[in-house]
Design an enzyme around this catalytic site. Structure first.
Site, PDB file in Angstrom:
ATOM      1  N   ILE A 186       0.839  -1.204   0.000  1.00 42.94           N
ATOM      2  CA  ILE A 186       0.000   0.000   0.000  1.00 42.94           C
ATOM      3  C   ILE A 186       0.873   1.252   0.000  1.00 42.94           C
ATOM      4  O   ILE A 186       0.410   2.331  -0.304  1.00 42.94           O
ATOM      5  CB  ILE A 186      -0.973   0.033   1.202  1.00 42.94           C
ATOM      6  CG1 ILE A 186      -0.219   0.060   2.534  1.00 42.94           C
ATOM      7  CG2 ILE A 186      -1.965  -1.107   1.148  1.00 42.94           C
ATOM      8  CD1 ILE A 186      -1.085   0.498   3.711  1.00 42.94           C
ATOM      9  N   ASP A 187       2.155   1.099   0.348  1.00 40.61           N
ATOM     10  CA  ASP A 187       3.042   2.271   0.459  1.00 40.61           C
ATOM     11  C   ASP A 187       3.479   2.825  -0.907  1.00 40.61           C
ATOM     12  O   ASP A 187       3.973   3.950  -0.987  1.00 40.61           O
ATOM     13  CB  ASP A 187       4.295   1.917   1.269  1.00 40.61           C
ATOM     14  CG  ASP A 187       3.972   1.384   2.650  1.00 40.61           C
ATOM     15  OD1 ASP A 187       2.833   1.610   3.116  1.00 40.61           O
ATOM     16  OD2 ASP A 187       4.842   0.736   3.267  1.00 40.61           O
TER      17      ASP A 187
ATOM     18  N   GLU B  99       2.473   8.588   8.443  1.00 38.68           N
ATOM     19  CA  GLU B  99       2.999   8.095   9.738  1.00 38.68           C
ATOM     20  C   GLU B  99       4.497   8.367   9.898  1.00 38.68           C
ATOM     21  O   GLU B  99       4.998   8.468  11.017  1.00 38.68           O
ATOM     22  CB  GLU B  99       2.714   6.602   9.894  1.00 38.68           C
ATOM     23  CG  GLU B  99       3.383   5.742   8.815  1.00 38.68           C
ATOM     24  CD  GLU B  99       3.095   4.256   8.955  1.00 38.68           C
ATOM     25  OE1 GLU B  99       2.410   3.844   9.907  1.00 38.68           O
ATOM     26  OE2 GLU B  99       3.565   3.499   8.084  1.00 38.68           O
TER      27      GLU B  99
ATOM     28  N   ARG C 296      -5.354  -1.093   4.520  1.00 40.10           N
ATOM     29  CA  ARG C 296      -4.948  -2.229   3.681  1.00 40.10           C
ATOM     30  C   ARG C 296      -5.901  -3.408   3.809  1.00 40.10           C
ATOM     31  O   ARG C 296      -5.563  -4.529   3.443  1.00 40.10           O
ATOM     32  CB  ARG C 296      -3.507  -2.620   3.979  1.00 40.10           C
ATOM     33  CG  ARG C 296      -3.219  -3.129   5.352  1.00 40.10           C
ATOM     34  CD  ARG C 296      -1.707  -3.337   5.509  1.00 40.10           C
ATOM     35  NE  ARG C 296      -1.436  -4.492   6.300  1.00 40.10           N
ATOM     36  CZ  ARG C 296      -0.346  -4.659   7.039  1.00 40.10           C
ATOM     37  NH1 ARG C 296       0.593  -3.726   7.045  1.00 40.10           N
ATOM     38  NH2 ARG C 296      -0.168  -5.750   7.720  1.00 40.10           N
TER      39      ARG C 296
END
Ligand code: F6P
Length: 374
Positions: free
Chosen positions: A149-150, A245, A298
């Site tokens: 997902i990054d 984050e 996710r």
């Protein structure tokens, strides 16, 4: 039995597939694509390895037939299981209360050989990619399919899972507008992404966030507070702030939730949003709340973009193996499918370029990145 080197040149009959690292939506779509394309177009056998490299080391491998992947296209997660705790080159084995670490790569190679596999498909992020590179050097024929997902895997503009995570973030942020506006609050929404700001920039752009904070731009707290106050003074009595984050002040210190001793990546980020929210309230007197979207990003069914990308990547990996390509990663770049030799892929992660069109578009919309002036 053929040596691994000869096996690389040999016509493929049987392949294995594993999913490594954190899960994401679209992994099952990749598995389905590899299995079906290998069977349908090439008549190969496909076997699934459980829980990433751990399953290869421990010999937890089973056949994947056409029907075994029926109905999984729309399901999140991975039917094979995964782990982000296994480094095959520094493999943790529990002995009573203590943990011993050893290089288990030879054991993994042995399992691969005894299974008579002709190639290994690794679906993973930067961690899996770095192990794949080492195995390829040792002679194991490999293809990597990038997922996370990054969206931070080097040499590919897109990774499986990213689109769905942006979609999930967008839905959540859209909802948070109503409560932020009703209470005239600054709402700080923290998204995952580790040390790359892709998720924050994309979801900030998609939701019209006023402030977007990413690891690529160390932020200046005063600029953030000034913007919140300024918005309030012109009657915009709420502010939506999307923070990655891994975002941090200029001193580089990040907020993390936990540090695990025996992990390849020991720091689990999380909490910068709450810190920022408290600071804003303290410094401006304007009420603020924080929400950490975390693993919800996710989770769930992959959206159509991820289903398509996953299916295309799976087919591409299989077709490239069939034409003799080995030790490469399939990738998306400049609007098309491509591949890169593993040895040419840079180490580390791919951050958002500071002049990326999404950054420019956010700025044109008036969004603030609050970069510290150096
Ligand atoms: O790399 C994917 C990711 O979801 C990151 O965005 C996040 O920092 C990390 O994994 C969380 O990992 P875990 O599931 O181990 O908490």
């Amino acid at each position: 039995m053929l040596s691994l080197k000869n096996r690389m040149m040999k016509k493929i009959k049987k392949i294995a597939i594993l999913t490594g690292g954190g899960d994401c939506p679209g992994l099952n779509a990749v598995i389905r694509s590899v299995v079906r394309c290998a069977i349908h177009d090439h008549g190969w056998e496909v076997w699934g390895i459980e829980d990433g490299f751990a399953g290869l080391i421990e010999g937890r491998i089973h056949p994947l037939l056409w029907d075994n992947v029926a109905g999984i296209l729309t399901h999140g997660g991975t039917i094979l299981g995964t782990t982000n705790q296994t480094n095959p080159f520094l493999y943790a084995k529990k002995k009573g209360a203590t943990v011993e670490y050893k290089d288990a790569s030879k054991q993994a190679m042995k399992m691969f050989k005894s299974g008579q596999f002709d190639a290994l498909v690794c679906v993973g992020g930067d961690g899996t990619l770095s192990y794949a590179k080492r195995f390829a050097k040792e002679g194991l024929p490999i293809v990597v399919i990038p997922k996370t997902i990054d969206n931070d895997v080097p040499s590919t503009e897109r990774t499986v899972g990213f689109y769905t995570a942006v979609h999930n973030a967008t839905e959540a942020i859209d909802k948070l507008y109503t409560t932020a506006a009703s209470h005239h609050r600054a709402m700080v929404i923290e998204v995952m992404g580790r040390d790359a700001g892709w998720l924050a920039v994309a979801s900030g752009l998609a939701t019209g966030a006023s402030i977007i904070l990413i690891p690529e731009f160390p932020f200046d707290l005063k600029k953030i507070c000034d913007r919140v106050v300024q918005r309030s003074s012109v009657g915009r009595r709420y502010t939506i702030i999307v923070i990655a984050e891994g975002a941090h002040l200029a001193d580089g210190r990040k907020v993390f939730q936990r540090k695990a001793k025996d992990r390849t990546q020991p720091f689990r980020l999380g909490g910068i949003g709450q810190w920022l929210s408290l600071e804003i309230e303290k410094k401006t007197g304007i009420e603020s709340r924080s929400v950490m979207l975390g693993h919800i990003l996710r989770s769930g069914s992959p959206i159509y973009q991820d289903r398509i990308l996953a299916t295309m990547f799976g087919c591409e990996a299989v077709h490239r193996l069939a034409t003799g390509e080995r030790n490469m990663m399939v990738a998306w770049g400049k609007g098309e499918l491509t591949s890169h030799p593993l040895k040419n892929i840079p180490q580390g992660i791919r951050q958002v370029p500071k002049n990326h069109p999404w950054i420019d578009a956010c700025r044109s919309m008036g969004a603030l990145f609050a970069e510290k002036d150096l």
